[in-house]
Design a protein around this motif. Structure first.
Motif, PDB file in Angstrom:
ATOM      1  N   TYR A 188     -16.373  17.019   9.634  1.00  0.00           N
ATOM      2  CA  TYR A 188     -15.960  18.155  10.464  1.00  0.00           C
ATOM      3  C   TYR A 188     -14.692  18.805   9.907  1.00  0.00           C
ATOM      4  O   TYR A 188     -14.577  20.031   9.879  1.00  0.00           O
ATOM      5  N   GLN A 189     -13.733  17.995   9.461  1.00  0.00           N
ATOM      6  CA  GLN A 189     -12.501  18.545   8.890  1.00  0.00           C
ATOM      7  C   GLN A 189     -12.793  19.355   7.639  1.00  0.00           C
ATOM      8  O   GLN A 189     -12.234  20.440   7.439  1.00  0.00           O
ATOM      9  N   LYS A 190     -13.684  18.860   6.800  1.00  0.00           N
ATOM     10  CA  LYS A 190     -14.049  19.581   5.571  1.00  0.00           C
ATOM     11  C   LYS A 190     -14.761  20.889   5.900  1.00  0.00           C
ATOM     12  O   LYS A 190     -14.534  21.905   5.241  1.00  0.00           O
ATOM     13  N   ILE A 191     -15.609  20.881   6.920  1.00  0.00           N
ATOM     14  CA  ILE A 191     -16.285  22.116   7.343  1.00  0.00           C
ATOM     15  C   ILE A 191     -15.258  23.136   7.813  1.00  0.00           C
ATOM     16  O   ILE A 191     -15.309  24.304   7.431  1.00  0.00           O
ATOM     17  N   GLY A 192     -14.314  22.697   8.632  1.00  0.00           N
ATOM     18  CA  GLY A 192     -13.273  23.597   9.120  1.00  0.00           C
ATOM     19  C   GLY A 192     -12.464  24.209   7.986  1.00  0.00           C
ATOM     20  O   GLY A 192     -12.236  25.416   7.947  1.00  0.00           O
ATOM     21  N   GLN A 193     -12.043  23.380   7.038  1.00  0.00           N
ATOM     22  CA  GLN A 193     -11.255  23.882   5.914  1.00  0.00           C
ATOM     23  C   GLN A 193     -12.072  24.832   5.048  1.00  0.00           C
ATOM     24  O   GLN A 193     -11.576  25.870   4.600  1.00  0.00           O
ATOM     25  N   LEU A 194     -13.338  24.496   4.827  1.00  0.00           N
ATOM     26  CA  LEU A 194     -14.210  25.372   4.046  1.00  0.00           C
ATOM     27  C   LEU A 194     -14.317  26.752   4.693  1.00  0.00           C
ATOM     28  O   LEU A 194     -14.222  27.772   4.008  1.00  0.00           O
ATOM     29  N   GLY A 222     -33.224  19.536   2.883  1.00  0.00           N
ATOM     30  CA  GLY A 222     -31.793  19.492   2.652  1.00  0.00           C
ATOM     31  C   GLY A 222     -31.343  20.246   1.425  1.00  0.00           C
ATOM     32  O   GLY A 222     -30.207  20.096   0.977  1.00  0.00           O
ATOM     33  N   ASP A 223     -32.211  21.089   0.880  1.00  0.00           N
ATOM     34  CA  ASP A 223     -31.879  21.793  -0.355  1.00  0.00           C
ATOM     35  C   ASP A 223     -31.427  23.237  -0.131  1.00  0.00           C
ATOM     36  O   ASP A 223     -31.336  24.020  -1.067  1.00  0.00           O
ATOM     37  N   GLY A 224     -31.134  23.583   1.081  1.00  0.00           N
ATOM     38  CA  GLY A 224     -30.679  24.939   1.378  1.00  0.00           C
ATOM     39  C   GLY A 224     -30.786  25.202   2.868  1.00  0.00           C
ATOM     40  O   GLY A 224     -30.997  24.288   3.664  1.00  0.00           O
ATOM     41  N   GLY A 255     -23.195  26.779  -0.615  1.00  0.00           N
ATOM     42  CA  GLY A 255     -23.715  25.520  -1.143  1.00  0.00           C
ATOM     43  C   GLY A 255     -22.930  24.321  -0.636  1.00  0.00           C
ATOM     44  O   GLY A 255     -23.513  23.295  -0.263  1.00  0.00           O
ATOM     45  N   ASP A 256     -21.597  24.457  -0.609  1.00  0.00           N
ATOM     46  CA  ASP A 256     -20.757  23.367  -0.107  1.00  0.00           C
ATOM     47  C   ASP A 256     -20.996  23.116   1.381  1.00  0.00           C
ATOM     48  O   ASP A 256     -21.030  21.975   1.832  1.00  0.00           O
ATOM     49  N   LEU A 257     -21.185  24.205   2.155  1.00  0.00           N
ATOM     50  CA  LEU A 257     -21.463  24.054   3.580  1.00  0.00           C
ATOM     51  C   LEU A 257     -22.805  23.361   3.789  1.00  0.00           C
ATOM     52  O   LEU A 257     -22.933  22.473   4.632  1.00  0.00           O
ATOM     53  N   THR A 258     -23.795  23.743   2.995  1.00  0.00           N
ATOM     54  CA  THR A 258     -25.103  23.084   3.089  1.00  0.00           C
ATOM     55  C   THR A 258     -24.962  21.597   2.817  1.00  0.00           C
ATOM     56  O   THR A 258     -25.483  20.763   3.574  1.00  0.00           O
ATOM     57  N   GLU A 259     -24.217  21.249   1.779  1.00  0.00           N
ATOM     58  CA  GLU A 259     -24.017  19.839   1.433  1.00  0.00           C
ATOM     59  C   GLU A 259     -23.341  19.076   2.568  1.00  0.00           C
ATOM     60  O   GLU A 259     -23.743  17.960   2.912  1.00  0.00           O
ATOM     61  N   LEU A 260     -22.338  19.686   3.188  1.00  0.00           N
ATOM     62  CA  LEU A 260     -21.639  19.029   4.299  1.00  0.00           C
ATOM     63  C   LEU A 260     -22.545  18.858   5.513  1.00  0.00           C
ATOM     64  O   LEU A 260     -22.525  17.811   6.173  1.00  0.00           O
ATOM     65  N   LYS A 295     -24.913  16.051   4.871  1.00  0.00           N
ATOM     66  CA  LYS A 295     -24.208  14.774   5.047  1.00  0.00           C
ATOM     67  C   LYS A 295     -24.030  14.450   6.520  1.00  0.00           C
ATOM     68  O   LYS A 295     -24.192  13.300   6.932  1.00  0.00           O
ATOM     69  N   LEU A 296     -23.710  15.470   7.322  1.00  0.00           N
ATOM     70  CA  LEU A 296     -23.532  15.254   8.755  1.00  0.00           C
ATOM     71  C   LEU A 296     -24.848  14.827   9.397  1.00  0.00           C
ATOM     72  O   LEU A 296     -24.885  13.910  10.221  1.00  0.00           O
ATOM     73  N   ARG A 297     -25.924  15.480   9.007  1.00  0.00           N
ATOM     74  CA  ARG A 297     -27.241  15.123   9.547  1.00  0.00           C
ATOM     75  C   ARG A 297     -27.606  13.685   9.162  1.00  0.00           C
ATOM     76  O   ARG A 297     -28.091  12.920   9.990  1.00  0.00           O
TER      77      ARG A 297
END
Length: 115
Positions: free
Chosen positions: A7-13, A35-37, A62-67, A70-72
């Protein structure tokens, strides 16, 4: 990585990718099952309370998708699905000045997108 770290990484992104002057950033996301997009809609509210959209760069998406993937996976691994299956989308709202992040998970994205 814990859910709080994600969540912190999502907020900063979102702060880094959002437009200057954004007071609130709202992201609507549907993550593909593989999970590829995903499909995204990025909006923000400025200091005049006007709603606008923005288009972050591809790396941020792309970074948001990756996060989000990971959250899922975190939800699945830690059995946080409450017996209703895993979420396939979400609406993220970030109050920029307070760095307050809220996430509303969506379990039936296809029906919602048809509305």
């Amino acid at each position: 990585m814990t859910d709080q770290e994600i969540y912190q990484k999502i907020g900063q992104l979102l702060v880094d990718a959002g437009p200057l002057g954004a007071k609130t950033i709202v992201v609507r996301a549907e993550i593909f099952p593989e999970g590829d997009g995903g499909k995204y809609e990025f909006d923000y509210i400025d200091d005049t309370c006007e709603l606008n959209w923005f288009d972050p760069d591809g790396r941020a998406v792309g970074d948001l998708t990756e996060l989000l993937v990971k959250l899922r996976k975190y939800f699945i691994t830690n059995e946080l699905t409450a017996g209703i299956g895993i979420w396939s989308g979400c609406e993220i709202c970030l109050a920029v000045e307070k760095m307050k992040l809220s996430v509303e998970f969506i379990y039936d994205v296809q029906d919602r997108m048809l509305d």
